[in-house]
Motif scaffolding. Structure first.
Motif, short mmCIF file in Angstrom:
data_model
loop_
_atom_site.label_atom_id
_atom_site.label_comp_id
_atom_site.label_asym_id
_atom_site.label_seq_id
_atom_site.Cartn_x
_atom_site.Cartn_y
_atom_site.Cartn_z
N ILE A 16 0.84 -1.21 0.00
CA ILE A 16 0.00 0.00 0.00
C ILE A 16 0.87 1.25 0.00
O ILE A 16 0.60 2.20 -0.73
CB ILE A 16 -0.96 -0.03 1.21
CG1 ILE A 16 -2.01 -1.12 1.00
CG2 ILE A 16 -1.63 1.33 1.40
CD1 ILE A 16 -2.84 -1.41 2.21
N TYR A 17 1.93 1.26 0.80
CA TYR A 17 2.84 2.41 0.81
C TYR A 17 3.45 2.64 -0.56
O TYR A 17 3.53 3.77 -1.04
CB TYR A 17 3.94 2.18 1.85
CG TYR A 17 5.04 3.21 1.79
CD1 TYR A 17 4.85 4.49 2.29
CD2 TYR A 17 6.27 2.90 1.20
CE1 TYR A 17 5.86 5.44 2.22
CE2 TYR A 17 7.27 3.84 1.13
CZ TYR A 17 7.06 5.11 1.64
OH TYR A 17 8.06 6.04 1.56
N ALA A 18 3.89 1.55 -1.21
CA ALA A 18 4.53 1.68 -2.51
C ALA A 18 3.54 2.17 -3.57
O ALA A 18 3.89 3.00 -4.41
CB ALA A 18 5.13 0.35 -2.94
N VAL A 19 2.31 1.70 -3.52
CA VAL A 19 1.32 2.11 -4.52
C VAL A 19 0.89 3.55 -4.30
O VAL A 19 0.78 4.32 -5.25
CB VAL A 19 0.11 1.15 -4.48
CG1 VAL A 19 -1.05 1.70 -5.29
CG2 VAL A 19 0.50 -0.22 -5.00
N VAL A 20 0.68 3.94 -3.04
CA VAL A 20 0.15 5.27 -2.76
C VAL A 20 1.23 6.34 -2.74
O VAL A 20 1.09 7.39 -3.37
CB VAL A 20 -0.62 5.26 -1.41
CG1 VAL A 20 -1.04 6.65 -1.01
CG2 VAL A 20 -1.82 4.34 -1.50
N ARG A 21 2.31 6.10 -2.04
CA ARG A 21 3.32 7.14 -1.83
C ARG A 21 4.50 7.09 -2.78
O ARG A 21 5.04 8.12 -3.15
CB ARG A 21 3.87 7.05 -0.40
CG ARG A 21 2.86 7.31 0.67
CD ARG A 21 2.64 8.75 0.80
NE ARG A 21 1.72 9.00 1.92
CZ ARG A 21 1.49 10.18 2.40
NH1 ARG A 21 2.10 11.21 1.90
NH2 ARG A 21 0.66 10.33 3.38
N ARG A 22 4.97 5.91 -3.13
CA ARG A 22 6.19 5.78 -3.92
C ARG A 22 6.00 4.81 -5.08
O ARG A 22 6.58 3.73 -5.12
CB ARG A 22 7.32 5.27 -3.04
CG ARG A 22 7.72 6.13 -1.87
CD ARG A 22 8.61 7.30 -2.26
NE ARG A 22 9.74 6.97 -3.08
CZ ARG A 22 10.92 6.59 -2.63
NH1 ARG A 22 11.15 6.51 -1.34
NH2 ARG A 22 11.90 6.31 -3.46
N PRO A 23 5.19 5.14 -6.08
CA PRO A 23 4.98 4.21 -7.20
C PRO A 23 6.24 3.99 -8.03
O PRO A 23 6.33 3.00 -8.76
CB PRO A 23 3.87 4.87 -8.02
CG PRO A 23 3.83 6.27 -7.60
CD PRO A 23 4.38 6.33 -6.20
N ASP A 24 7.22 4.89 -7.91
CA ASP A 24 8.47 4.69 -8.65
C ASP A 24 9.22 3.46 -8.16
O ASP A 24 10.05 2.92 -8.89
CB ASP A 24 9.35 5.93 -8.56
CG ASP A 24 9.69 6.30 -7.13
OD1 ASP A 24 8.77 6.27 -6.28
OD2 ASP A 24 10.85 6.64 -6.86
N LEU A 25 8.95 2.99 -6.96
CA LEU A 25 9.60 1.77 -6.46
C LEU A 25 9.10 0.52 -7.16
O LEU A 25 9.74 -0.53 -7.10
CB LEU A 25 9.36 1.63 -4.94
CG LEU A 25 10.03 2.67 -4.05
CD1 LEU A 25 9.62 2.45 -2.61
CD2 LEU A 25 11.54 2.59 -4.19
N LEU A 26 7.97 0.62 -7.84
CA LEU A 26 7.40 -0.53 -8.52
C LEU A 26 7.75 -0.57 -10.00
O LEU A 26 7.46 -1.54 -10.68
CB LEU A 26 5.88 -0.52 -8.37
CG LEU A 26 5.37 -0.55 -6.94
CD1 LEU A 26 3.87 -0.36 -6.92
CD2 LEU A 26 5.77 -1.83 -6.25
N ARG A 27 8.36 0.48 -10.51
CA ARG A 27 8.65 0.57 -11.94
C ARG A 27 9.86 -0.27 -12.30
O ARG A 27 10.76 -0.48 -11.52
CB ARG A 27 8.94 2.02 -12.35
CG ARG A 27 7.82 2.97 -12.08
CD ARG A 27 6.66 2.71 -13.01
NE ARG A 27 5.74 3.80 -13.14
CZ ARG A 27 4.81 4.14 -12.28
NH1 ARG A 27 4.71 3.51 -11.16
NH2 ARG A 27 3.98 5.13 -12.53
#
Length: 117
Positions: free
Chosen positions: A55-66
């Motif tokens: 949830i943190y990665a999707v909401v706050r830091r989507p660049d971590l999922l790229r």
């Protein structure tokens, strides 16, 4: 020996915590009563942490999922869009980036067995 650099830790941490979750609930299913509660609690905690990270990665830091390819494309777009870059350098960079040749490409195989140049 080959080494791997993990530049996007969220998917790896999420997968690791889900593995702990499944291991814990498998252990809770086969162990006797006092131990199965500890394994179940560890599994629940691992699942909550995994959900929190996702949830943190999707909401706050989507660049971590790229992916790395996406990050490189974004960086190239930023370089090309730089207003301080010289026009000639930008044109040369774009030509090198896109691999455009100065000569036009002919249509190959206009008819069966026929080729241009």
């Amino acid at each position: 020996m080959r080494t791997v650099t993990v530049s996007y830790p969220v998917p790896f941490n999420f997968a690791g915590l889900l593995a702990v979750f499944f291991f814990s609930f498998t252990g809770a299913a086969v162990l006797p009563v006092p131990m199965n509660w500890m394994f179940a609690a560890a599994g629940i905690i691992a699942f909550l942490i995994a959900a929190g990270i996702a949830i943190y990665a999707v909401v706050r830091r989507p660049d971590l999922l790229r992916s790395e390819r996406h990050q490189q494309a974004i960086r190239l777009i930023q370089i090309v869009g730089d207003k301080e870059m010289d026009q000639a350098a930008r044109a040369e960079f774009m030509t090198a980036l896109l691999g455009n040749d100065t000569k036009p490409r002919g249509r190959r195989g206009t008819r069966m067995g026929e080729h241009d140049g």
